[in-house]
Write a protein that holds these residues in place. Structure first.
Motif, mmCIF file in Angstrom:
data_model
loop_
_atom_site.group_PDB
_atom_site.id
_atom_site.type_symbol
_atom_site.label_atom_id
_atom_site.label_comp_id
_atom_site.label_asym_id
_atom_site.label_seq_id
_atom_site.Cartn_x
_atom_site.Cartn_y
_atom_site.Cartn_z
ATOM 1 N N SER A 147 56.093 23.870 58.382
ATOM 2 C CA SER A 147 55.541 24.314 57.102
ATOM 3 C C SER A 147 56.651 24.863 56.216
ATOM 4 N N ALA A 148 56.441 24.746 54.908
ATOM 5 C CA ALA A 148 57.477 25.163 53.965
ATOM 6 C C ALA A 148 57.689 26.675 53.989
ATOM 7 N N GLY A 149 56.617 27.424 54.205
ATOM 8 C CA GLY A 149 56.718 28.880 54.198
ATOM 9 C C GLY A 149 56.559 29.459 55.592
ATOM 10 N N SER A 150 56.959 30.731 55.748
ATOM 11 C CA SER A 150 56.825 31.434 57.018
ATOM 12 C C SER A 150 56.081 32.746 56.789
ATOM 13 N N PHE A 151 55.783 33.451 57.867
ATOM 14 C CA PHE A 151 55.190 34.784 57.741
ATOM 15 C C PHE A 151 56.129 35.803 58.371
ATOM 16 N N ASN A 152 57.415 35.752 57.927
ATOM 17 C CA ASN A 152 58.422 36.656 58.474
ATOM 18 C C ASN A 152 58.270 38.086 57.975
ATOM 19 N N PHE A 153 57.239 38.321 57.144
ATOM 20 C CA PHE A 153 56.918 39.694 56.754
ATOM 21 C C PHE A 153 56.087 40.392 57.833
ATOM 22 N N PHE A 154 55.687 39.658 58.869
ATOM 23 C CA PHE A 154 54.938 40.247 59.984
ATOM 24 C C PHE A 154 55.866 41.062 60.885
ATOM 25 N N SER A 155 55.293 42.073 61.539
ATOM 26 C CA SER A 155 56.018 42.821 62.555
ATOM 27 C C SER A 155 56.212 41.948 63.795
ATOM 28 N N GLN A 156 57.271 42.218 64.545
ATOM 29 C CA GLN A 156 57.540 41.494 65.794
ATOM 30 C C GLN A 156 56.842 42.139 66.986
ATOM 31 N N ASN A 157 56.064 43.184 66.745
ATOM 32 C CA ASN A 157 55.558 43.990 67.858
ATOM 33 C C ASN A 157 54.180 43.584 68.356
ATOM 34 N N TYR A 158 53.537 42.611 67.743
ATOM 35 C CA TYR A 158 52.174 42.296 68.166
ATOM 36 C C TYR A 158 52.160 41.592 69.525
ATOM 37 N N THR A 159 51.066 41.805 70.253
ATOM 38 C CA THR A 159 50.910 41.179 71.560
ATOM 39 C C THR A 159 49.998 39.961 71.516
ATOM 40 N N ARG A 160 49.190 39.840 70.471
ATOM 41 C CA ARG A 160 48.246 38.726 70.385
ATOM 42 C C ARG A 160 47.974 38.426 68.911
ATOM 43 N N HIS A 161 47.773 37.148 68.583
ATOM 44 C CA HIS A 161 47.414 36.782 67.229
ATOM 45 C C HIS A 161 46.266 35.780 67.273
ATOM 46 N N SER A 162 45.504 35.715 66.179
ATOM 47 C CA SER A 162 44.386 34.775 66.079
ATOM 48 C C SER A 162 44.413 34.112 64.714
ATOM 49 N N ALA A 163 43.909 32.880 64.653
ATOM 50 C CA ALA A 163 43.913 32.118 63.411
ATOM 51 C C ALA A 163 42.559 31.454 63.216
#
Length: 442
Positions: free
Chosen positions: A125-141
């Motif tokens: 994808s052209a964009g990223s979500f690098n504004f997210f913290s690196q500390n999460y243990t789980r993600h959902s979409a």
């Protein structure tokens, strides 16, 4: 070789009586031996398995495709980048968005990649979500009806993906306690449910880069394991943690209320079982389940929400010790792949709810098709030659959209069906597969 599981009908914890037989057999295993992989249905009914790790150290960029008709595996397209523990989101045209994950099990992968099913090629994808913290243990979409995708994490991060620009946009207020829990979209209510922390609801604007986010009040008995959305929109959640009460909760989006309606009869823990909605509206749970009696290690459980009853079956060979990933195939059977190689180095694969490996082989030669295609208000089945058939229309993610009997002539389509590309499956009166394809509604 086919093996049959005797299901017992649970009428209460005190009495158990034999009921129907549910077939299960092992099919071709995935021989490479994967962990932390992702999987998704393809528009033709096949299943793609991608990413994960082969060596338990670093992620792979490989993918594999299971041909449901021949029951064989082949190499799939190479990913745009290697990742494990990704989230799969199927868009309305059948394309597959793979989100996040990790490449080395140390840091998080803060970008996504898209599989274009028309070319069967992956592209970052052209964009990223690098504004997210690196500390999460789980993600959902979660994909919304307009193909925007919502992404949340256990760290309270929240973002939306625009399919036209491939850009991720941060949503300022994120679901703090409920973040990373399973999400569900309710079309009539126009809102999203997070099942964690007693329930949190997001009412998105259009586009969904902002909206109204709030906790359910009072908090509801929502659970985060084995989540399944029923055909009527309600959501089943389960408690599959060991040494807990194995509750089953049913959430009604109209009232925003949930209630404990049942208990899971056998439970081997949160990392051993998964659940899926069957075409008949029942919920199937499959995995490792009976720790008390090691001889009964492979457990099939079917929950009928209309009668609040369970059918239970055991299968006395080793089951999937880690959560199987499951998908409904075009002939209404269920594909289940073990979440880890067992025995090494292969991931076992089972087909549930199909009478035999040859039950559909002769049927697939039928030349049945729908017309007009694209369709608007009505549809006909070409090539029926006097047979009676059933037409099932599914969303690209495999969930049921509508079902009609067809005995000749045209049928009217529901005017409320949204525009888009759908998968259709044609079966005979006994439920045997006849044909499948894509249908565009304009």
């Amino acid at each position: 070789m086919n093996k049959t599981v005797l299901l017992a009908f649970l009428t209460g914890w005190a009495s158990l009586s034999f009921a129907q037989q549910v077939p299960i057999f092992e099919t071709s295993p995935l021989s490479v031996g994967l962990r932390f992989f992702s999987s998704a249905p393809l528009p033709d009914g096949d299943v793609i398995v991608y990413g994960g790790t082969i060596n338990n150290i670093s992620a792979t960029n490989q993918s594999w495709i299971y041909d449901w008709k021949s029951e064989t595996w082949s190499a799939g397209p190479v990913l745009a980048f290697a990742a494990a523990q990704m989230q799969s989101v199927v868009l309305s045209n059948g394309d597959l968005l793979a989100v996040g994950g990790t490449s080395d099990f140390i840091g998080k992968t803060q970008k996504s990649q898209l599989l274009d099913v028309s070319t069967m090629q992956w592209q970052e994808s052209a964009g990223s979500f690098n504004f997210f913290s690196q500390n999460y243990t789980r993600h959902s979409a979660l994909a919304l009806p307009n193909d925007y995708v919502l992404l949340s994490t256990t760290n309270g991060d929240f973002a939306s993906y625009d399919p036209a620009t491939e850009i991720w946009t941060e949503i300022d207020e994120g679901p703090l306690d409920a973040g990373g829990s399973p999400m569900f979209w309710f079309d009539a209510e126009g809102e999203v449910l997070f099942t964690g922390a007693g329930g949190q609801v997001y009412e998105p604007n259009d586009p969904p880069s902002a909206g109204n986010l709030f906790y359910l009040d009072p908090a509801q008995p929502l659970l985060t394991d084995g989540p399944v959305q029923l055909n009527d929109g309600r959501v089943i959640t389960m408690d599959l943690e060991l040494n807990f009460d194995n509750d089953v909760s049913l959430y009604d989006p109209i009232t925003r209320m949930a209630a404990i309606v049942s208990e899971v009869p056998y439970n081997g823990g949160v990392n051993t079982r998964s659940s899926i909605l069957l075409p008949d509206g029942k919920v199937l749970s499959f995995g490792f389940g009976d720790l008390i009696n090691p001889n009964n290690t492979k457990i099939i459980q079917v929950y009928d929400t209309s009668t609040n009853t369970w059918e239970i079956g055991t299968y006395d060979e080793l089951g999937p010790f880690e959560t199987p990933q499951m998908h409904v195939l075009p002939d209404s059977s269920v594909f289940a792949i073990a979440g880890a190689p067992q025995p090494n180095p292969a991931n076992q694969v089972w087909i549930l709810n199909r009478l035999s490996t040859a039950s559909h082989e002769k049927k697939t030669e039928n030349h049945l098709s729908l017309f007009p295609n694209p369709a608007a208000d009505w549809i006909c089945l070409k090539g029926m030659d006097g047979i009676t058939a059933n037409l099932t229309l599914c969303k690209p993610d495999g969930s049921l959209l509508a079902k009609w009997p067809m005995s000749g002539g045209a049928i009217s389509l529901n005017a409320n069906l949204p525009k888009g590309i759908y998968c259709y499956f044609i079966t005979d009166e006994q439920g045997h597969f006849l044909s499948s394809g894509k249908l565009m509604i304009k």
